[in-house]
Motif scaffolding. Sequence first.
Motif, PDB file in Angstrom:
ATOM      1  N   PRO A 274       4.344  10.986  -4.955  1.00  0.00           N
ATOM      2  CA  PRO A 274       5.735  10.807  -4.535  1.00  0.00           C
ATOM      3  C   PRO A 274       6.196  11.862  -3.525  1.00  0.00           C
ATOM      4  O   PRO A 274       5.569  12.919  -3.370  1.00  0.00           O
ATOM      5  N   VAL A 275       7.291  11.544  -2.846  1.00  0.00           N
ATOM      6  CA  VAL A 275       7.920  12.487  -1.924  1.00  0.00           C
ATOM      7  C   VAL A 275       8.100  13.808  -2.663  1.00  0.00           C
ATOM      8  O   VAL A 275       8.525  13.843  -3.816  1.00  0.00           O
ATOM      9  N   GLY A 276       7.728  14.906  -1.996  1.00  0.00           N
ATOM     10  CA  GLY A 276       7.823  16.236  -2.592  1.00  0.00           C
ATOM     11  C   GLY A 276       6.494  16.773  -3.096  1.00  0.00           C
ATOM     12  O   GLY A 276       6.358  17.962  -3.361  1.00  0.00           O
ATOM     13  N   THR A 277       5.482  15.900  -3.206  1.00  0.00           N
ATOM     14  CA  THR A 277       4.139  16.325  -3.626  1.00  0.00           C
ATOM     15  C   THR A 277       3.547  17.222  -2.545  1.00  0.00           C
ATOM     16  O   THR A 277       3.774  17.006  -1.355  1.00  0.00           O
ATOM     17  N   SER A 278       2.764  18.217  -2.952  1.00  0.00           N
ATOM     18  CA  SER A 278       2.125  19.087  -1.961  1.00  0.00           C
ATOM     19  C   SER A 278       1.133  18.270  -1.137  1.00  0.00           C
ATOM     20  O   SER A 278       0.498  17.348  -1.644  1.00  0.00           O
ATOM     21  N   ILE A 279       1.020  18.615   0.120  1.00  0.00           N
ATOM     22  CA  ILE A 279       0.141  17.871   1.020  1.00  0.00           C
ATOM     23  C   ILE A 279      -1.322  18.021   0.609  1.00  0.00           C
ATOM     24  O   ILE A 279      -2.116  17.096   0.755  1.00  0.00           O
ATOM     25  N   ASP A 280      -1.694  19.165   0.040  1.00  0.00           N
ATOM     26  CA  ASP A 280      -3.070  19.355  -0.430  1.00  0.00           C
ATOM     27  C   ASP A 280      -3.376  18.414  -1.597  1.00  0.00           C
ATOM     28  O   ASP A 280      -4.442  17.802  -1.651  1.00  0.00           O
ATOM     29  N   GLU A 281      -2.437  18.280  -2.514  1.00  0.00           N
ATOM     30  CA  GLU A 281      -2.609  17.362  -3.643  1.00  0.00           C
ATOM     31  C   GLU A 281      -2.682  15.920  -3.144  1.00  0.00           C
ATOM     32  O   GLU A 281      -3.484  15.118  -3.627  1.00  0.00           O
ATOM     33  N   ALA A 282      -1.864  15.586  -2.158  1.00  0.00           N
ATOM     34  CA  ALA A 282      -1.870  14.236  -1.582  1.00  0.00           C
ATOM     35  C   ALA A 282      -3.232  13.931  -0.956  1.00  0.00           C
ATOM     36  O   ALA A 282      -3.783  12.846  -1.155  1.00  0.00           O
ATOM     37  N   GLN A 283      -3.783  14.879  -0.233  1.00  0.00           N
ATOM     38  CA  GLN A 283      -5.090  14.660   0.389  1.00  0.00           C
ATOM     39  C   GLN A 283      -6.173  14.486  -0.661  1.00  0.00           C
ATOM     40  O   GLN A 283      -7.027  13.609  -0.535  1.00  0.00           O
ATOM     41  N   ARG A 284      -6.142  15.290  -1.718  1.00  0.00           N
ATOM     42  CA  ARG A 284      -7.135  15.143  -2.786  1.00  0.00           C
ATOM     43  C   ARG A 284      -7.047  13.745  -3.407  1.00  0.00           C
ATOM     44  O   ARG A 284      -8.067  13.106  -3.658  1.00  0.00           O
TER      45      ARG A 284
ATOM     46  N   MET B 161       0.846  -1.199   0.000  1.00  0.00           N
ATOM     47  CA  MET B 161       0.000   0.000   0.000  1.00  0.00           C
ATOM     48  C   MET B 161       0.877   1.243   0.000  1.00  0.00           C
ATOM     49  O   MET B 161       0.611   2.197  -0.738  1.00  0.00           O
ATOM     50  N   VAL B 162       1.919   1.250   0.824  1.00  0.00           N
ATOM     51  CA  VAL B 162       2.840   2.400   0.848  1.00  0.00           C
ATOM     52  C   VAL B 162       3.439   2.601  -0.543  1.00  0.00           C
ATOM     53  O   VAL B 162       3.501   3.729  -1.052  1.00  0.00           O
ATOM     54  N   GLU B 163       3.846   1.517  -1.176  1.00  0.00           N
ATOM     55  CA  GLU B 163       4.414   1.585  -2.522  1.00  0.00           C
ATOM     56  C   GLU B 163       3.401   2.166  -3.525  1.00  0.00           C
ATOM     57  O   GLU B 163       3.742   3.022  -4.340  1.00  0.00           O
ATOM     58  N   ALA B 164       2.154   1.715  -3.444  1.00  0.00           N
ATOM     59  CA  ALA B 164       1.115   2.213  -4.356  1.00  0.00           C
ATOM     60  C   ALA B 164       0.823   3.691  -4.118  1.00  0.00           C
ATOM     61  O   ALA B 164       0.689   4.467  -5.063  1.00  0.00           O
ATOM     62  N   VAL B 165       0.731   4.080  -2.852  1.00  0.00           N
ATOM     63  CA  VAL B 165       0.449   5.484  -2.515  1.00  0.00           C
ATOM     64  C   VAL B 165       1.591   6.375  -2.995  1.00  0.00           C
ATOM     65  O   VAL B 165       1.359   7.389  -3.667  1.00  0.00           O
ATOM     66  N   LEU B 166       2.828   6.002  -2.673  1.00  0.00           N
ATOM     67  CA  LEU B 166       3.962   6.838  -3.077  1.00  0.00           C
ATOM     68  C   LEU B 166       4.189   6.809  -4.590  1.00  0.00           C
ATOM     69  O   LEU B 166       4.809   7.724  -5.132  1.00  0.00           O
ATOM     70  N   GLY B 167       3.665   5.808  -5.259  1.00  0.00           N
ATOM     71  CA  GLY B 167       3.715   5.790  -6.716  1.00  0.00           C
ATOM     72  C   GLY B 167       2.827   6.847  -7.335  1.00  0.00           C
ATOM     73  O   GLY B 167       3.074   7.328  -8.442  1.00  0.00           O
ATOM     74  N   GLN B 168       1.774   7.234  -6.601  1.00  0.00           N
ATOM     75  CA  GLN B 168       0.833   8.245  -7.082  1.00  0.00           C
ATOM     76  C   GLN B 168       1.113   9.634  -6.511  1.00  0.00           C
ATOM     77  O   GLN B 168       0.838  10.636  -7.161  1.00  0.00           O
TER      78      GLN B 168
END
Length: 115
Positions: free
Chosen positions: A41-51, A32-39
């Motif tokens: 990645p480190v450096g992505t804005s936290i707002d984009e990550a939440q969306r 799951m961590v691999e799948a999430v970080l694949g979409q």
Amino acid sequence: MRAVVTAIMFAIIVGCASARPATQGIEEPPRMVEAVLGQIPVGTSIDEAQRFMEREGFKCSRSVNEAFRDRKGLDYIHCDRSDGSRLVQRRWQIAIVHRDGKVVEALATAGLVGP
């Protein structure tokens, strides 16, 4: 030409209709961590990550200087989702850890929940 355009439009519509979430069907936290970080990645804005996580069907809330499992003092988005049948479900809890508004890591736990 019209037939080609119609075929392309049909393929797009069918492809979109059958697309499943990137995090669906996963059973182990490391995957799951691999799948999430694949979409996201480190450096992505936290707002984009939440969306992204909310589009994947998670309910998310922000946590500041909190613990997640054995880690303390983290700023993260806590995302929660249950998958499966009515009888037994896999409950996912994901922490999207951030610093200065950017994703720095993802942590995941899962457990089976039932009657």
